[in-house]
Design a protein around this motif. Structure first.
Motif, short mmCIF file in Angstrom:
data_model
loop_
_atom_site.label_atom_id
_atom_site.label_comp_id
_atom_site.label_asym_id
_atom_site.label_seq_id
_atom_site.Cartn_x
_atom_site.Cartn_y
_atom_site.Cartn_z
N LEU A 113 42.19 -22.70 10.79
CA LEU A 113 41.32 -23.46 11.70
C LEU A 113 42.19 -23.97 12.85
N PHE A 114 41.60 -24.13 14.02
CA PHE A 114 42.35 -24.60 15.17
C PHE A 114 42.37 -26.13 15.14
N ASN B 232 35.38 -25.15 16.28
CA ASN B 232 35.95 -24.05 15.52
C ASN B 232 34.88 -23.01 15.17
N VAL C 178 33.69 -20.71 18.08
CA VAL C 178 34.65 -19.89 18.85
C VAL C 178 34.08 -18.52 19.23
N ARG D 193 32.81 -20.10 10.39
CA ARG D 193 33.34 -19.60 11.65
C ARG D 193 33.27 -18.08 11.70
#
Lengths: 198, 263
Positions: free
Chosen positions: B90-91, B99, B102, B152
């Motif tokens: 995960l960012f 996230n 994206v 995601r």
């Protein structure tokens, strides 16, 4: 008093210009070191050498080429500010988790998108700490610019020494210290806003 | 929706002395959940990563819906295939919602549509959107983070889902819950899924079919039941009978029963 303020302004101009110049050179060099394993060794070795050079020596070494005044002082101070920037940017980029990069690639980000959306924001906090170091060092070292006629608060300190005016000497030194601390705190606060540690 | 075909797939890493994946051929049918099972270093992750072209082929062909992946634009291909990894990835500088959003944002979805989709997905994976939407990944538990990782991956309705040991780093209780949810989600979305694991029990719990791999080669491709009843090699036999195979037999019987009820 008016003269002191003029020197403060001059001091900050010197340090600010040097810092800007150092960022211009240091950011790309840091990115280069982080992204290219082949060049990393060379760039970091150079930065390491740069860190060990005494500030005064750098000023004096540049004298034959750049003469005296603001310009050589700015260049010399920038040279001193580049190493901490390069080192921290390299460290910051290489510290971006491999999993985030793998996920970013796997999700279909182009290399440029990966850099702009993942690498830069995740590398910002550590890079910012390098900028803080560079800023405090530059402000402190700008005191020496007086020796090549570039002005700044160094003028006041030297005048204090020459006239045996301890009050002036300490006042000027205290202002330099306050500026360095202030810059450190301001950049710290800015860093927490621009690049919150997660 | 999609099928994935491996045809003589061979991978060799630069400087390696042998192939990481050697002449692998099998097909993952539309909507099927195929598990790649084998010990670490057997080439299962490498094989998975050929599908979204994170690993280049030395020989052979990978097709999605009959289209050679090497003929597709790599970036477009990756945006159309979901990808989940063990380390989640995960960012950290983005919220949960960002996230999840994206790939939709890379594909140019509108803000409203993306926001709706994010909430829908958070509900699907069992996280309350109001409570989780604006959280940072650092404030999620391991299980929650991997749920978000799955959300995601499926956010932009991918035509296939690639999962690389996604539940390897969470504790046993959470893992079981995540496996159950995955089966439900994949069935609900009818997404063709390739799932890598070294965990026999996980493979038997999830798989429609299992591809058993060993040193870059396929030992057997079969339904879980078949692996038990007709192991193709000595290796497969040892593998399926290692550990708690009584439990596995019961488990499969239960699953077969459920399938019968569902049909």
């Amino acid at each position: 008093m008016a003269e002191l303020w003029a020197h403060v302004a001059q001091h900050l101009t010197l340090a600010g210009a040097a810092l800007a110049l150092a960022l211009l050179a240091g950011l790309p060099l840091g990115v280069l070191a982080a992204e290219s394993a082949g060049l990393r060794g060379g760039v970091l070795a150079l930065a390491g050498v740069g860190r060990t050079l005494p500030s005064l020596a750098v000023l004096m070494l540049l004298l034959p080429w750049l003469g005296v005044g603001m310009a050589p002082a700015i260049v010399a101070l920038a040279l001193l500010a580049i190493p901490p920037i390069v080192i921290s940017v390299d460290l910051a980029i290489r510290g971006v988790p491999a999993a985030a990069l793998d996920a970013a690639a796997g999700m279909g980000m182009t290399p440029l998108q990966r850099f702009a959306r993942v690498v830069v924001p995740l590398a910002l906090p550590v890079s910012f700490s390098g900028l803080r170091t560079a800023a405090t060092e530059t402000i402190a070292s700008a005191t020496l610019a007086t020796f090549i006629g570039a002005g700044g608060l160094g003028d006041e300190i030297v005048r204090g020494l020459q006239t045996d005016d301890a009050a002036l000497l300490f006042a000027a030194a205290a202002v330099v210290a306050a500026l360095a601390l202030g810059a450190d705190l301001a950049l710290g606060a800015a860093g927490r806003i621009v690049a919150p540690r997660t | 929706m999609s099928s994935i075909t491996f045809d003589g797939v061979t991978v060799r890493y630069p400087g390696a002395e042998s192939d990481a994946v050697e002449n692998v051929s099998f097909e993952c049918d539309d909507g099927e959940l195929v598990v790649l099972l084998g010990p670490s270093g057997c080439g299962k992750s490498t094989l998975l990563r050929t599908v979204n072209r994170l690993v280049p082929l030395a020989a052979g062909r990978v097709r999605i819906d009959g289209n050679d992946v090497n003929a597709l634009d790599a970036v477009e291909l990756r945006r159309s295939v979901g990808y989940v990894i063990q380390a989640v990835g995960l960012f950290a500088h983005m919220t949960v919602a960002q996230n999840v959003a994206v790939v939709p944002s890379l594909r140019g979805w509108s803000r409203d549509e993306t926001a709706r989709r994010v909430d829908e997905l958070l509900r699907m994976i069992g996280l309350d959107p109001a409570a989780y939407r604006d959280r940072r990944p650092s404030r999620l538990s391991g299980g929650e983070a991997q749920r978000v990782g799955v959300a995601r991956a499926i956010a932009a309705r991918p035509r296939a889902l690639l999962m690389d040991e996604p539940f390897g780093a969470v504790d046993a209780i959470v893992r079981t819950a995540l496996q159950r949810e995955l089966v439900r989600i994949v069935a609900e979305l009818h997404t063709t899924t390739l799932f890598v694991t070294h965990d026999m029990d996980e493979a038997f719990r999830l798989a429609d079919r299992i591809v058993v791999m060993r040193s870059g080669r396929v030992e057997q491709v079969a339904r879980p039941q078949e692996l038990f009843e007709r192991p193709a090699t000595e290796y497969v036999r040892d593998l399926v009978h290692a550990g708690d195979d009584v439990y596995r037999r019961y488990f499969m019987r239960g699953r077969a029963l459920l399938r019968g009820l569902a049909e």
